[in-house]
Design a protein around this motif. Structure first.
Motif, PDB file in Angstrom:
ATOM      1  N   THR A  56      16.125 -41.047 -32.163  1.00 10.00           N
ATOM      2  CA  THR A  56      16.443 -41.795 -30.940  1.00 10.00           C
ATOM      3  C   THR A  56      17.869 -42.319 -30.919  1.00 10.00           C
ATOM      4  N   ASP A  57      18.497 -42.446 -32.086  1.00 14.28           N
ATOM      5  CA  ASP A  57      19.857 -42.992 -32.154  1.00 14.28           C
ATOM      6  C   ASP A  57      20.849 -41.855 -32.329  1.00 14.28           C
ATOM      7  N   ARG A  58      21.597 -41.580 -31.285  1.00 13.03           N
ATOM      8  CA  ARG A  58      22.656 -40.578 -31.341  1.00 13.03           C
ATOM      9  C   ARG A  58      23.951 -41.205 -30.851  1.00 13.03           C
ATOM     10  N   ALA A  59      24.277 -42.355 -31.471  1.00 13.46           N
ATOM     11  CA  ALA A  59      25.480 -43.101 -31.099  1.00 13.46           C
ATOM     12  C   ALA A  59      26.313 -43.366 -32.346  1.00 13.46           C
ATOM     13  N   TRP A  60      27.610 -43.661 -32.106  1.00 13.05           N
ATOM     14  CA  TRP A  60      28.523 -44.019 -33.186  1.00 13.05           C
ATOM     15  C   TRP A  60      28.528 -45.530 -33.389  1.00 13.05           C
ATOM     16  N   HIS A  61      28.685 -45.946 -34.670  1.00 12.47           N
ATOM     17  CA  HIS A  61      28.678 -47.363 -35.030  1.00 12.47           C
ATOM     18  C   HIS A  61      29.807 -47.628 -36.027  1.00 12.47           C
ATOM     19  N   TRP A  62      30.213 -48.894 -36.104  1.00 13.12           N
ATOM     20  CA  TRP A  62      30.989 -49.320 -37.265  1.00 13.12           C
ATOM     21  C   TRP A  62      30.008 -49.395 -38.425  1.00 13.12           C
ATOM     22  N   ALA A  63      30.340 -48.769 -39.538  1.00 13.43           N
ATOM     23  CA  ALA A  63      29.395 -48.671 -40.646  1.00 13.43           C
ATOM     24  C   ALA A  63      29.012 -50.046 -41.179  1.00 13.43           C
ATOM     25  N   GLU A  64      27.737 -50.163 -41.538  1.00 15.87           N
ATOM     26  CA  GLU A  64      27.179 -51.416 -42.041  1.00 15.87           C
ATOM     27  C   GLU A  64      26.828 -51.261 -43.510  1.00 15.87           C
ATOM     28  N   ALA A  65      27.054 -52.327 -44.299  1.00 16.12           N
ATOM     29  CA  ALA A  65      26.881 -52.243 -45.747  1.00 16.12           C
ATOM     30  C   ALA A  65      25.537 -52.746 -46.241  1.00 16.12           C
ATOM     31  N   GLU A  66      24.964 -53.754 -45.599  1.00 21.94           N
ATOM     32  CA  GLU A  66      23.874 -54.501 -46.212  1.00 21.94           C
ATOM     33  C   GLU A  66      22.469 -53.983 -45.901  1.00 21.94           C
ATOM     34  N   LYS A  67      22.259 -53.403 -44.741  1.00 18.59           N
ATOM     35  CA  LYS A  67      20.917 -53.001 -44.334  1.00 18.59           C
ATOM     36  C   LYS A  67      20.568 -51.636 -44.912  1.00 18.59           C
ATOM     37  N   MET A  68      19.278 -51.461 -45.260  1.00 18.80           N
ATOM     38  CA  MET A  68      18.862 -50.200 -45.864  1.00 18.80           C
ATOM     39  C   MET A  68      18.598 -49.132 -44.813  1.00 18.80           C
ATOM     40  N   TYR A  69      17.694 -49.378 -43.891  1.00 19.35           N
ATOM     41  CA  TYR A  69      17.335 -48.387 -42.882  1.00 19.35           C
ATOM     42  C   TYR A  69      17.642 -48.984 -41.517  1.00 19.35           C
ATOM     43  N   ASN A  70      18.837 -48.686 -41.027  1.00 20.19           N
ATOM     44  CA  ASN A  70      19.309 -49.359 -39.826  1.00 20.19           C
ATOM     45  C   ASN A  70      20.372 -48.486 -39.149  1.00 20.19           C
ATOM     46  N   ALA A  71      20.662 -48.806 -37.894  1.00 20.64           N
ATOM     47  CA  ALA A  71      21.727 -48.102 -37.194  1.00 20.64           C
ATOM     48  C   ALA A  71      23.054 -48.308 -37.936  1.00 20.64           C
ATOM     49  N   GLY A  72      23.726 -47.220 -38.269  1.00 21.28           N
ATOM     50  CA  GLY A  72      25.036 -47.303 -38.902  1.00 21.28           C
ATOM     51  C   GLY A  72      25.039 -47.664 -40.369  1.00 21.28           C
ATOM     52  N   SER A  73      23.886 -47.653 -41.041  1.00 20.88           N
ATOM     53  CA  SER A  73      23.850 -48.031 -42.460  1.00 20.88           C
ATOM     54  C   SER A  73      24.625 -47.026 -43.307  1.00 20.88           C
ATOM     55  N   ALA A  74      25.465 -47.541 -44.182  1.00 15.95           N
ATOM     56  CA  ALA A  74      26.227 -46.679 -45.095  1.00 15.95           C
ATOM     57  C   ALA A  74      26.062 -47.103 -46.547  1.00 15.95           C
ATOM     58  N   GLY A  75      25.504 -48.301 -46.794  1.00 16.66           N
ATOM     59  CA  GLY A  75      25.333 -48.780 -48.155  1.00 16.66           C
ATOM     60  C   GLY A  75      26.535 -49.546 -48.654  1.00 16.66           C
ATOM     61  N   GLN A  76      26.301 -50.385 -49.667  1.00 19.26           N
ATOM     62  CA  GLN A  76      27.375 -51.242 -50.153  1.00 19.26           C
ATOM     63  C   GLN A  76      28.519 -50.446 -50.766  1.00 19.26           C
ATOM     64  N   TRP A  77      28.197 -49.556 -51.702  1.00 16.78           N
ATOM     65  CA  TRP A  77      29.318 -48.827 -52.308  1.00 16.78           C
ATOM     66  C   TRP A  77      29.862 -47.771 -51.349  1.00 16.78           C
ATOM     67  N   GLY A  78      29.040 -47.313 -50.398  1.00 14.68           N
ATOM     68  CA  GLY A  78      29.544 -46.383 -49.397  1.00 14.68           C
ATOM     69  C   GLY A  78      30.620 -47.009 -48.534  1.00 14.68           C
TER      70      GLY A  78
END
Length: 442
Positions: free
Chosen positions: A143-165
């Motif tokens: 359902t999500d086909r949008a661009w986001h500023w990457a997010e570090a803290e959330k595991m399964y979320n829009a724009g999640s990239a992970g802390q070290w990512g």
């Protein structure tokens, strides 16, 4: 007035080519008989470029607007005009050109705030992007086909990239002055079988392989992936054979699909896990990972120098933070001709005795980067039938002083340790890879 078949999204990252340019593609069909002209305007600061096309109802139009990669955002506007009118059809903001990387694996690849202590959000940036959601539910994933500023803290979320990512991408942005898109497809607690491709349906949203592949394809970046980073293996419980086969199949499948627009394809990077299973210094799987370097043509990244280890996962400080820095340094070396000193993980190439009494063992290393051996590190080395009294780096070797001659036919091992402890590492803080090597026969 027009029907668009291809157009940017707000905050979209376009892949750059060898000419350092991305290409904004806007195309479609004119649907209004009043329209006689189309104009595409591309703005960056005070720089404005305009592209014009004549138009007629029912005819197709195509704009291909090059944009330079770098820390600059573009605004793109499409206008339609005819006798007596001019109307804006659409406009898009935050457009950039840069590079895309993929992260895969289990919980130390999701690297979310659930496992760490926060602080990674400080490295979020307008120049670090992500596409879609890491949500594993097949219905929600699509359902999500949008661009986001990457997010570090959330595991399964829009724009999640992970802390070290996020930390890795932020360092690449700083060092290379280019935006980075991070596609994280990791899933916590899963064995290597979970990550495999369904060859009959590679893009299936029902599979872990298929969901990030769908995101890459929808974003237009599947063929433009520059690098893949993989951290997985704790769930194999030390089963080296299963892990090796699974990783080999996965990397070979990626190579057929990822980064094919580049002459040499993507670069592949595998973290040697700190433990398998968690809270264990069992060596078989880790040594098997180390040995994938040659057969698979991959980089093996070390985790032995991170003192923020809790037995399975890491804190951000002295854990995911330096992990991201190490990953960025490797990609900078391989993709951007960055520095190489101290970047490669120290790795044992061969083992020989240093004296006739066999009370000195010399480990020749694959590169000559100077190493720091912290006091107490000898306890993390094992040699069958004897005790390692001390370890010293000497001109591209590690010299182990033994209390007695070792057992004939035995092995030498570097196990590292659980949690924090003394390290063997380069000037950049990259730790010695865990290993198991047969002792010399003579």
């Amino acid at each position: 007035m027009v029907e668009l078949d291809a157009a940017p999204q707000d905050d979209e990252l376009y892949p750059r080519g060898d000419d350092n340019l991305g290409h904004v593609d806007v195309n479609g069909t004119v649907t209004d008989a009043r329209v006689t002209h189309l104009k595409l305007t591309v703005r960056h600061g005070t720089t404005v470029k305009r592209y014009h096309e004549k138009a007629r109802r029912g005819e197709r139009f195509t704009f291909d607007a090059p944009i330079a990669a770098g820390l600059r955002e573009y605004r793109v506007e499409l206008r339609a005009s005819g006798p007596g009118f001019s109307r804006r059809v659409a406009d898009w903001t935050g457009i950039v050109a840069g590079d895309a990387v993929v992260i895969q694996g289990q919980s130390n690849a999701t690297a979310s705030g659930e496992w760490a202590d926060g602080a990674a959000e400080a490295f979020r940036s307008r120049w670090v992007r992500a596409y879609g959601t890491t949500e594993p539910d097949p219905t929600l994933s699509t359902t999500d086909r949008a661009w986001h500023w990457a997010e570090a803290e959330k595991m399964y979320n829009a724009g999640s990239a992970g802390q070290w990512g996020v930390r890795m991408a932020a360092k690449l942005v700083e060092d290379e002055q280019v935006p980075i898109a991070v596609f994280n497809g990791a899933h916590s607690g899963m064995p290597i079988s979970f990550f495999q491709r369904d060859d009959a349906n590679p893009g299936s949203s029902a599979t872990n392989y298929g969901r990030p592949r769908q995101r890459l394809e929808a974003s237009g970046l599947l063929a433009h992936v520059r690098a893949v980073l993989f951290y997985q293996g704790e769930s194999e419980q030390g089963n080296a054979a299963v892990h090796t086969t699974g990783v080999t199949n996965l990397v070979n499948d990626w190579r057929t699909e990822f980064g094919t627009s580049w002459p040499v394809g993507a670069t592949y990077n595998i973290f040697q896990v700190r433990t398998s299973p968690c809270n264990s210094t069992e060596i078989a799987l880790r040594d098997a990972e180390r040995r994938l370097r040659g057969p698979l043509g991959v980089n093996i990244l070390s985790t032995t120098a991170y003192n923020g280890h809790d037995g399975c996962h890491y804190k951000f400080a002295d854990g995911y933070e330096p992990m991201g820095v190490q990953a960025a340094d490797v990609l900078s070396r391989d993709l951007y001709d960055g520095p190489s000193d101290g970047v490669a993980a120290p790795d044992v190439a061969s083992v020989r005795y240093g004296n006739a009494a066999h009370t000195q063992l010399v480990l020749s290393l694959r590169n000559a980067d100077p190493l720091t051996v912290e006091p107490g590190a000898a306890a993390d080395f094992q040699v069958d039938g004897t005790t390692v009294n001390s370890v010293a780096w000497q001109s591209g070797t590690l010299v182990l002083s033994l209390s007695t001659a070792p057992t004939a036919g035995g092995t030498a091992r570097y196990l590292c340790h659980i949690k924090s402890g003394p390290r063997v590492m380069t000037a950049r803080g990259v730790g010695l890879l865990a290993f198991r090597e047969d002792l010399p026969t003579g």
